[in-house]
Design an enzyme around this catalytic site. Structure first.
Site, PDB file in Angstrom:
ATOM      1  N   ASP A  18       0.851  -1.182   0.000  1.00 21.01           N
ATOM      2  CA  ASP A  18       0.000   0.000   0.000  1.00 21.01           C
ATOM      3  C   ASP A  18       0.895   1.244   0.000  1.00 21.01           C
ATOM      4  O   ASP A  18       2.109   1.166   0.207  1.00 21.01           O
ATOM      5  CB  ASP A  18      -0.996  -0.022   1.173  1.00 21.01           C
ATOM      6  CG  ASP A  18      -2.231   0.847   0.883  1.00 21.01           C
ATOM      7  OD1 ASP A  18      -2.182   1.690  -0.042  1.00 21.01           O
ATOM      8  OD2 ASP A  18      -3.248   0.701   1.586  1.00 21.01           O
ATOM      9  N   GLU A  77     -10.410   7.001   4.257  1.00 20.26           N
ATOM     10  CA  GLU A  77      -9.489   6.307   5.163  1.00 20.26           C
ATOM     11  C   GLU A  77      -9.608   6.854   6.592  1.00 20.26           C
ATOM     12  O   GLU A  77     -10.708   7.108   7.075  1.00 20.26           O
ATOM     13  CB  GLU A  77      -8.064   6.394   4.619  1.00 20.26           C
ATOM     14  CG  GLU A  77      -7.948   5.776   3.205  1.00 20.26           C
ATOM     15  CD  GLU A  77      -6.538   5.721   2.673  1.00 20.26           C
ATOM     16  OE1 GLU A  77      -5.624   5.342   3.408  1.00 20.26           O
ATOM     17  OE2 GLU A  77      -6.345   6.053   1.487  1.00 20.26           O
TER      18      GLU A  77
HETATM   19  C1  BGC Z   1      -5.079   3.230   0.222  1.00 16.36           C
HETATM   20  C2  BGC Z   1      -5.315   2.255  -0.899  1.00 16.36           C
HETATM   21  C3  BGC Z   1      -5.122   2.941  -2.225  1.00 16.36           C
HETATM   22  C4  BGC Z   1      -3.758   3.590  -2.282  1.00 16.36           C
HETATM   23  C5  BGC Z   1      -3.501   4.315  -3.573  1.00 16.36           C
HETATM   24  C6  BGC Z   1      -3.791   3.977   0.061  1.00 16.36           C
HETATM   25  O1  BGC Z   1      -3.696   5.010   0.984  1.00 16.36           O
HETATM   26  O2  BGC Z   1      -5.067   2.522   1.447  1.00 16.36           O
HETATM   27  O3  BGC Z   1      -6.600   1.716  -0.787  1.00 16.36           O
HETATM   28  O4  BGC Z   1      -5.284   2.024  -3.270  1.00 16.36           O
HETATM   29  O5  BGC Z   1      -3.649   4.514  -1.234  1.00 16.36           O
HETATM   30  O6  BGC Z   1      -4.232   5.477  -3.678  1.00 16.36           O
HETATM   31  C1  BGC Z   2      -3.015  10.023  -1.750  1.00 19.13           C
HETATM   32  C2  BGC Z   2      -3.822   8.766  -1.668  1.00 19.13           C
HETATM   33  C3  BGC Z   2      -3.308   7.948  -0.576  1.00 19.13           C
HETATM   34  C4  BGC Z   2      -3.208   8.723   0.723  1.00 19.13           C
HETATM   35  C5  BGC Z   2      -2.497   7.892   1.730  1.00 19.13           C
HETATM   36  C6  BGC Z   2      -3.055  10.726  -0.423  1.00 19.13           C
HETATM   37  O1  BGC Z   2      -2.308  11.900  -0.491  1.00 19.13           O
HETATM   38  O2  BGC Z   2      -3.555  10.818  -2.741  1.00 19.13           O
HETATM   39  O3  BGC Z   2      -3.745   8.051  -2.855  1.00 19.13           O
HETATM   40  O4  BGC Z   2      -4.191   6.889  -0.429  1.00 19.13           O
HETATM   41  O5  BGC Z   2      -2.509   9.917   0.555  1.00 19.13           O
HETATM   42  O6  BGC Z   2      -2.608   8.377   3.027  1.00 19.13           O
END
Ligand code: BGC
Ligand code: BGC
Length: 623
Positions: A312, A508
């Site tokens: 991830d 998230e």
């Molecule tokens: C998320 C994933 C996602 C990745 C890319 C991560 O923070 O947990 O689900 O696919 O970012 O954006």
């Molecule tokens: C990104 C996401 C990622 C996240 C992780 C964001 O800045 O755009 O893709 O999932 O950070 O915490």
């Protein structure tokens, strides 16, 4: 698909035996499985020609907006790129700009010594959801309430086509989380608290994304994520104040791990999913990204997964303060590709050092690259034909009326009716005056939720679509007056009030909450509206069950819309009875915070509404 035997009268026993052998243990055709190792002869021939630098490059996924220049792609022989939730094309957010960005990157990859094409990944999690103008489907929690795998498969197939219009061929979806605690900010990404529902709908999504097989020009590579037990973490085991439960620790024994959280992965594997993403979270204190038992022994050896595991976003970094040690642990545990965003040079450098020092065995590198290249061969990317490029012929389909019609149907089928006193619903279309109230009634960003255009989602007209207010206006008769106030004022004298309340977008951990009560301002508005004596419909726009408090008593009718996406007409369809509500709760609905977490099967189970609950009304009689 079912394994059904043909009707031929002279079917020889040997055929029956061969057929049975081609069926998986669950009666699924083995043909669903990707059988990726069949590409090994070509993969191995290529591996022999690769330098160590080129192999490590294949294992590296950079974020495109972090590159200093596209020339870094051939220079470092990068194997993969992504656009994360907040990375748009440099020259604007349009289908054409996404396609140009993709094609330019791919052209750069072909300039490397071996010219190995990129795998290009994006979070197309409810439609091609970063792209302005793409159709946005309901988030998974709503789709879970449809219990309709054929619909979920169709949605994934449409998403794949909209992706291919822009060239992108790898989605970080579906989420296989079995969310067990709705305080988690990713609850809406989960189809259900029930593993069977998740398994059924997630495999449908995999089939839709990969329809026709990975080599099909309109298929995209699916990702089962986040392996394993991301939905099983315990509240308070994360890193406050930023996180309360997201990325936390799943404190469960192996029996529960397998019965609840592994089940959907087994099924997705049988459906042929080609990639998996590791979870930020831990299992009994040990982070999944460094977990050799989970990633290698269980997933690859026991379950026989032949595709690759991507880390991830910057998750490797969390394994150790020393980045080199973190990379060593992740790669030796079984991570095949690092989603390293801006740290691509560092990742490559430390991984090269680790191999040269013998701290990461060469066989592990070759295994990782073999898995990645299998997928590139299986998808036909190595053939460098039309499949490698954006498909202008598909561009007219992005956000097309046909695609939006499917999304509207999905909205209709996902709505759950929790209360309908005096058969207030469905509403007549020829009421004298209908009043809508609440900011959520006329906010496209709010109804789409997180992972829409931007990572955390937005407010207002972030893309093309129809708000609930616009949909209601379009649905009523010409003689009906529709009035609207964001604060509930002006309801007096109306025939019916529809108040639309709920959550604001998050993604998230930004959606982790200790308290899921409906916001006090919204409760106040509902109280005021109820006092006016006008029949009151409450529509909830939310990523999870909320603690309703007084709202439940005060509302005459209560309809949960989840995060429906761009097609607000689906809500109007049910409000006015053009479609009867058919949605069934995919999550138990708690009475109070004391009850959270509440899941079907708990020893004491007494939620406000049980898993599977959902009222309907008869379309003909309107009652
Ligand atoms: C998320 C994933 C996602 C990745 C890319 C991560 O923070 O947990 O689900 O696919 O970012 O954006
Ligand atoms: C990104 C996401 C990622 C996240 C992780 C964001 O800045 O755009 O893709 O999932 O950070 O915490």
């Amino acid at each position: 698909m079912k394994c059904t035997v043909g009707r031929g009268r002279t079917l020889a026993l040997v055929l029956v035996v061969a057929f049975a052998a081609s069926c998986g243990s669950d009666g699924e055709p083995a043909g669903g499985r990707a059988e990726l190792s069949q590409f090994d002869p070509r993969v191995n021939a290529l591996l022999e020609r690769m330098t160590l630098e080129e192999k490590v490059g294949q294992m590296t996924q950079a974020e495109i907006d972090k590159l200093a220049s596209l020339e870094e792609i051939p220079e470092l022989a990068l194997g993969s790129l992504l656009n994360g939730g907040d990375a748009d094309p440099k020259d604007g957010n349009s289908v054409e700009a996404w396609a140009r960005m993709y094609d330019d990157a791919q052209r750069a990859a072909l300039r490397s010594r071996l010219g190995i094409p990129l795998l290009y990944g994006v979070d197309a999690v409810h439609g091609h959801s970063n792209v302005v103008g793409a159709v946005i489907f309901p988030h998974n929690i709503g789709l879970g309430c449809t219990r309709n795998p054929a619909l979920v498969e169709e949605i994934a197939h449409i998403t794949a086509k909209e992706m291919r219009a822009t060239g992108m061929h790898w989605t970080f979806a579906p989420v296989l989380a079995v969310a067990r605690d709705e305080r988690w900010g990713r609850t809406y990404e989960s189809f259900s608290e029930n593993p069977d529902v998740v398994a059924e709908l997630a495999t449908a999504a995999v089939r839709g994304f990969q329809r026709g097989g990975l080599a099909h020009p309109e298929a995209v590579l699916a990702t089962a994520k986040h392996f394993l037990a991301d939905g099983g973490t315990q509240f308070g085991t994360s890193t406050p104040p930023l996180m309360l439960i997201d990325q936390g620790d799943a404190r469960i024994d192996e029996g529960e791990l397998r019965a609840i959280h592994l089940l959907p992965y087994r099924r997705a594997l049988q459906a042929g999913v080609g990639s998996m993403m590791a979870s930020y979270s831990s299992w009994n204190g040990a982070k999944v990204h460094g977990h050799r038992y989970l990633l290698t022994e269980l997933l690859k050896n026991e379950l026989g997964f032949e595709g690759f595991v991507v880390s991830d976003y910057l998750a490797i970094d969390q394994l150790d303060p020393d980045y080199k040690e973190a990379v060593r642990r992740a790669i030796t545990a079984g991570i095949d590709m690092g989603m390293v965003a801006h740290r691509y040079r560092e990742f490559i450098q430390v991984l090269l050092e680790l191999v040269r020092e013998g701290a990461v065995p060469m066989e592990r590198i070759e295994d990782a690259v073999r898995r990645i290249l299998r997928v590139k061969f299986a998808m036909g990317l190595m053939d460098r034909d039309a499949r490698l490029w954006s498909n202008p012929a598909l561009q007219a389909l992005v956000g097309s009326p046909e695609h939006r019609a499917v999304a509207r149907r999905a909205v209709r089928e996902s709505l759950v009716l929790l209360k309908n006193q005096n058969r207030l619903l469905p509403l007549r279309k020829d009421l004298g005056r209908l009043h809508l109230a609440g900011v959520h009634a006329d906010n496209l960003g709010y109804q789409c939720g997180g992972w829409t255009i931007t990572w955390r989602g937005g407010s207002g007209r972030i893309t093309e679509g129809t708000t609930i207010l616009e949909a209601v206006r379009a649905a009523v008769s010409p003689t009906t007056t529709v009035t609207y106030s964001f604060d509930g004022s002006g309801a007096d004298g109306a025939d019916v009030v529809v108040a639309v309340i709920g959550e604001r977008p998050y993604a998230e951990y930004t959606g982790d909450r200790a308290d899921l009560s409906v916001e006090s301002r919204q409760v106040e508005m509902i109280r005021t509206l109820a006092r006016s004596g006008v029949p009151l419909v409450v529509v909830l726009v939310t990523g999870r069950p909320l603690i309703l408090g007084d709202v439940f008593e005060l509302a005459d009718a209560l309809l949960v819309a989840w995060l429906p996406g761009t097609e607000g007409q689906g809500v109007a369809d049910v409000l006015f009875g053009d479609a009867a509500p058919v949605g069934k709760l995919s999550f138990s609905w708690p009475r109070s915070m004391e009850q959270v977490p509440v899941n079907v099967g708990d020893p004491v189970y007494d939620p406000l509404f049980p898993f599977g609950f959902g009222l309907t009304y008869d379309r003909e009689t309107g009652g």
